[in-house]
Write a protein that holds these residues in place. Structure first.
Motif, PDB file in Angstrom:
ATOM      1  N   THR A   1       0.841  -1.200   0.000  1.00 21.89           N
ATOM      2  CA  THR A   1       0.000   0.000   0.000  1.00 21.89           C
ATOM      3  C   THR A   1       0.879   1.255   0.000  1.00 21.89           C
ATOM      4  OG1 THR A   1      -0.110  -0.058   2.411  1.00 21.89           O
ATOM      5  CG2 THR A   1      -1.845  -1.206   1.200  1.00 21.89           C
ATOM      6  N   LYS A   2       0.254   2.383  -0.334  1.00 21.77           N
ATOM      7  CA  LYS A   2       1.009   3.621  -0.455  1.00 21.77           C
ATOM      8  C   LYS A   2       1.387   4.210   0.899  1.00 21.77           C
ATOM      9  CE  LYS A   2      -1.220   4.781  -4.832  1.00 21.77           C
ATOM     10  NZ  LYS A   2      -2.056   5.759  -5.576  1.00 21.77           N
ATOM     11  N   GLY A   3       0.588   3.956   1.897  1.00 24.72           N
ATOM     12  CA  GLY A   3       0.858   4.545   3.205  1.00 24.72           C
ATOM     13  C   GLY A   3       0.595   3.552   4.313  1.00 24.72           C
ATOM     14  N   PRO A   4       0.765   3.979   5.554  1.00 26.62           N
ATOM     15  CA  PRO A   4       0.529   3.099   6.696  1.00 26.62           C
ATOM     16  C   PRO A   4      -0.950   2.737   6.841  1.00 26.62           C
ATOM     17  CG  PRO A   4       0.912   5.341   7.420  1.00 26.62           C
ATOM     18  CD  PRO A   4       1.189   5.329   5.952  1.00 26.62           C
ATOM     19  N   LEU A   5      -1.167   1.570   7.413  1.00 25.55           N
ATOM     20  CA  LEU A   5      -2.524   1.053   7.601  1.00 25.55           C
ATOM     21  C   LEU A   5      -2.878   1.006   9.080  1.00 25.55           C
ATOM     22  CD1 LEU A   5      -2.398  -1.989   5.142  1.00 25.55           C
ATOM     23  CD2 LEU A   5      -3.172   0.346   4.647  1.00 25.55           C
ATOM     24  N   GLU A   6      -4.156   1.085   9.340  1.00 28.41           N
ATOM     25  CA  GLU A   6      -4.673   0.820  10.684  1.00 28.41           C
ATOM     26  C   GLU A   6      -5.366  -0.550  10.652  1.00 28.41           C
ATOM     27  OE1 GLU A   6      -4.722   2.439  13.747  1.00 28.41           O
ATOM     28  OE2 GLU A   6      -3.052   3.605  12.909  1.00 28.41           O
TER      29      GLU A   6
END
Length: 954
Positions: free
Chosen positions: A157-162
């Motif tokens: 993914t492009k950014g951090p996930l929750e």
């Protein structure tokens, strides 16, 4: 956004859901031998529970806890049950699955190990979901997709996930700083309006209705999302509370939502945001922090706490009013007055406000001590107490009179301002006034302890004494004095004097006795068996308490069970007692008590406070499973695990060596409500004669089982009496090597050889013995033969001798006869010759001619007699017989002999003299000599041969 939550919300639904605290079963870490924190809970198709725990994967089958560590030994953060018996787990820096090995023991296999080095540096795997046959592992960096049998794929993914979530078969992920997104074709698609949650931590995404989702944030409240817009979901409240932090939420099967909080324990709300249940440490939980929630197949709600585990029986119609609500002691009495609920225990009288969302009981001042009874008469709340009768007024207990312990109150018929109080020492009359109660008098004539009182339709007061019998009290018209007291016991129809109770059902008095239910027959002044009520109970069942609600349903407690009797419109009764087995052991067994508050709320006096029954909340009797968990061989000093886990569910015709003929079977059921009361029955087909008796033990040992085929069956009966299915487990114990087929074949061959060798040896010995016997026999027979021969020879010789003697005698006899015959002939011939000579002399001497003719004729006759052939034939017959057919033999050898020569030969054989021969032949001696000479020539005898000797030897 901060959410202020009201802990004490007033709703009718809250009262309907749980009147008190739900039944909670806590599991401390010491019990399951795991870490204090648990992060995920799931259940497989066998209804076994799996818990993601700090120490690894916990497995619970209802009886036994097992723990399995991942390869790295790190904390397990997530768990998911897949197909083929695989249990997928996510942990710190790793993910993979457990599956049973050949022995059925769960063995871990890492999937992360197959990743390239650049993707191997994982953070924690917090969520695992399955979609379209693919397993997804979610971290805060990447998503890992695994299709069984294939390699793991990395979704970057492009950014951090929750955290990620699954709702309506869709996978939702909160991409930090972007918003709530949907995972489609391995790509994150930001949802319309999803940017609202770009910086809001989400705890759960749940289905709300067909078109909307309920999105629960950790700290910023709840929202409804329709696919386009986000709207707040408000919780109904009136009083501010401290901030609520939600770790996880789940949609319950009844449509409500359970919230596991960080700081407030368990909160259950309905779909309108109303408080349904709030349970925390003060209510019985081990911890206020709940990391994870899971509702099992039997509707129980499992909580993964920060310090332990808990199971809340959400589906149960029972709840508890006990010390967690401020109530102390055993429950004896209860009464509702307006919005207040008063309950009496051995510690005193307690009260709570029914309009409060969370009931908390407080002690009524001056009520400390044993409470026996509460009643609402004439607008007054009365309390029968160990210290006497009390009036409860202005939330205080006021002693009416100090005359000893009070049991009960009953209103005098047709006098609403008067009542009778039963006490330790008899009965008293009280008066009710607007100022309170006033003691009027103690009745004379009945000084017995009067605990149970009831008036009948005729105005008589009946009193039941538990150890004596029944008293019937008749008053005067003003109820100021006792006219008559009648006593009834076993002499009047009861089966015994003890344990006779009294109840008022359908406005009629009935009397449950030690066995059977009785009614009073006024005509005979005796008690007779009430067939209707007695038919509802077992013949030996003793009913100790009965209460009737406004619809005619009867709740009862007996020495064998607790239950409810419902009557249809035709009066046909239906017994419901299975459900109440859950509370039977918890009830007050001193003075059993039932209080019906209204149609749906019933209180039972318990050992610890009270148990509330919600009649409007049906209990779903879900089926459950019983499984064989483990099989051990106990033949050696140390038990050896043969099979365990899922392998036992599919094992068929398991073959075991004879060394494993001593076995221990461990089993469990998936019913988690009071599992310690679940009972088991087992049956080993091929060994046991039938099902065993019910037992609480979860294992069974068999030692020294003989070889053969067996089927082990086990089934369970839960506290409600529901039976589980008895699944079979078939196994074979092979015989020991010395009793195997090959061994028996070897034995047969060896036996055959031995038998053959023995037979040969026996045959050899037999033949040898036979030969010896034959030789011995032959020897003996030879001896016998010799003896017989000797005897035979001797006999033959003797016979020959005897024969010879006989023949000799016969010959001698014949010879004598011949001799006599010959002598006779000779004599006859001599006589005839002499007569002849004399006759010739006469003729010569000149006899007359006629005489001479006559004499010649006589001479001729004499000549004829001398030469008669008849005499010769007779002689020849005897001669041949004596001398061996001499004449025939002589004729055969010398056929030329004349008859005269034959005769001469016979006479020679007889060794006769020449003179005798001449006489016989009627010739002269000279003629005999000439005949002998001629005979010699015929016989061609030599001169040296004697003719007579020749004849004697011939």
């Amino acid at each position: 956004m901060l959410l202020c939550f009201l802990c004490l919300t007033t709703t009718v639904q809250a009262q309907d859901y749980f009147f008190g605290n739900p039944v909670i079963r806590n599991f401390k870490p010491e019990e399951f031998k795991g870490g204090i924190q648990s992060w995920g809970i799931v259940q497989d198709d066998r209804e076994l529970l799996y818990v993601a725990n700090n120490f690894g994967l916990l497995e619970f089958d209802g009886a036994t806890w097992n723990i399995y560590s991942v390869k790295s030994g790190t904390k397990v953060r997530s768990v998911f049950v897949g197909k083929q018996g695989r249990v997928y787990v996510g942990s710190q820096g790793d993910f993979g699955y457990f599956e049973p090995d050949q022995a059925g023991i769960l063995t871990y296999k890492s999937l992360a190990d197959s990743l390239p080095t650049k993707d191997r540096n994982l953070d924690e795997v917090w969520r695992i979901y399955e979609q379209s046959g693919r397993i997804y592992f979610f971290t805060f960096k990447n998503i890992y997709q695994y299709t069984p049998g294939q390699k793991v794929q990395v979704i970057r993914t492009k950014g951090p996930l929750e955290f990620s979530f699954q709702a309506n078969k869709n996978l939702y992920i909160l991409a930090w700083n972007q918003g709530l997104s949907l995972l489609e074709n391995n790509q994150l698609q930001l949802l319309p309006g999803g940017e609202f949650f770009a910086q809001k931590q989400i705890a759960s995404v749940l289905p709300y209705d067909k078109n909307r989702l309920l999105i629960v944030t950790i700290k910023e409240g709840l929202y409804l999302y329709d696919g386009q817009q986000v709207a707040p979901f408000l919780l109904q409240e009136t009083t501010a509370c401290q901030e609520l932090v939600i770790n996880q939420a789940v949609l319950l099967k009844d449509g409500n939502f359970a919230l596991g909080t960080q700081n407030k324990g368990l909160v259950v709300i309905d779909n309108q945001g109303k408080l349904v249940l709030h349970t925390a440490v003060q209510d019985g939980l081990l911890d206020n922090t709940i990391h994870t929630l899971y509702q099992d197949t039997q509707d129980n709600l499992w909580l993964g706490l920060n310090n332990g585990l808990a199971m809340v029986e959400l589906s149960s119609p029972f709840s508890k009013l006990d010390g967690t609500l401020g109530l102390a002691g055993t429950g004896y009495a209860a009464m509702q007055k307006d919005n207040s609920l008063y309950v009496g225990t051995n510690s005193g009288l307690y009260v709570t406000n029914l309009t409060s969302g969370k009931k908390r009981f407080t002690l009524v001042p001056q009520s400390t001590g044993q409470v026996y009874h509460l009643d609402h008469i004439g607008g007054q709340l009365l309390m029968a107490h160990h210290n006497g009768p009390f009036l409860i007024k202005d939330n205080k207990a006021q002693l009416i009179y100090p005359l000893g312990g009070a049991w009960e109150f009953v209103q005098v018929p047709n006098q609403p301002n008067r009542l009778v109080s039963g006490s330790y020492y008899g009965i008293s009359l009280l008066s009710s006034t607007p100022e309170g109660l006033k003691f009027l008098q103690k009745f004379k004539g009945l000084d017995e302890s009067s605990r149970v009182l009831e008036f009948d339709r005729d105005g008589d007061l009946w009193m039941a004494h538990g150890y004596k019998g029944i008293f019937r009290v008749t008053f005067d018209a003003a109820y100021e004095r006792i006219i008559k007291v009648q006593f009834y016991n076993s002499k009047n129809g009861f089966p015994s004097d003890q344990l006779i109770n009294m109840e008022k059902i359908n406005n009629e008095l009935i009397f449950p006795a030690l066995s059977g239910v009785y009614k009073f027959n006024k005509a005979t002044n005796r008690f007779v068996l009430d067939k209707f009520y007695s038919s509802l109970f077992a013949p030996d069942e003793h009913v100790v308490e009965m209460e009737e609600d406004i619809q005619g349903n009867i709740y009862f407690i007996s020495n064998q069970r607790v239950g409810k009797i419902s009557l249809d419109k035709f009066g046909k009764p239906t017994m419901e007692d299975k459900l109440f087995k859950n509370i039977q052991d918890q009830l007050n067994d001193d003075l059993s008590y039932i209080q019906i508050l209204d149609l749906n709320n019933v209180l039972f006096g318990a050992k610890d406070g009270f148990i509330h029954y919600n009649a409007a909340k049906p209990k779903r009797m879900a089926p459950f499973q019983t499984r064989l968990a483990q099989v051990f061989s106990i033949a050696s000093e140390k038990d050896s695990l043969l099979y365990t886990g899922r392998l036992l569910d599919r094992a068929q015709d398991t073959d075991w060596k004879y060394a494993f003929n001593s076995l221990r079977f461990v089993y469990a059921s998936s019913f988690y409500e009071q599992p310690e009361k679940t009972q088991y029955q087992y049956y080993l087909e091929g060994f046991d004669g039938g099902w065993s008796t019910w037992t609480n033990k979860t294992e069974k040992e068999y030692t020294n089982l003989p070889e053969g085929t067996y089927i082990f069956r086990v089934r369970a009966r839960n506290i409600f009496g529901t039976l589980s299915e008895a699944k079979p487990f078939e196994f074979v114990i092979h015989p020991p090597f010395y009793r195997s087929s090959w061994a028996f074949l070897f034995y047969a061959l060896l036996g055959g050889l031995l038998v053959g060798a023995v037979a040969m040896q026996v045959d050899r010995r037999f033949k040898k013995e036979k030969r010896r016997l034959i030789l011995d026999k032959e020897r003996k027979l030879g001896q016998k033969e010799i003896e017989i021969r000797e005897i035979t020879n001797q006999s033959e010789q003797e016979i020959d001798r005897l024969r010879d003697e006989k023949l000799q005698a016969e010959i001698d006899h014949k010879n004598r006869e011949l001799t006599y015959s010959t002598i006779h002939l000779i004599n006859k011939n001599e006589l005839l010759t002499a007569v002849k000579a004399e006759l010739q002399n006469i003729i010569k001497n000149g006899g007359r001619a006629a005489q001479a003719d006559e004499l010649n004729r006589i001479i001729k006759n004499i000549d004829h007699n001398i030469t008669s052939e008849v005499d010769w034939k007779q002689f020849e017959l005897h001669f041949n017989h004596v001398h061996g057919d001499f004449i025939h033999r002589l004729q055969e050898r010398f056929p030329c002999l004349t008859p005269q020569e034959i005769k001469l030969s016979t006479y020679l054989r007889l060794n006769l003299t020449t003179k005798d021969i001449a006489q016989l032949l009627n010739i002269s001696v000279r003629g005999v000599e000439i005949s002998r000479y001629r005979l010699r020539k015929r016989l061609e005898l030599d001169r040296s041969e004697n003719l007579t000797d020749f004849m004697l030897k011939f």
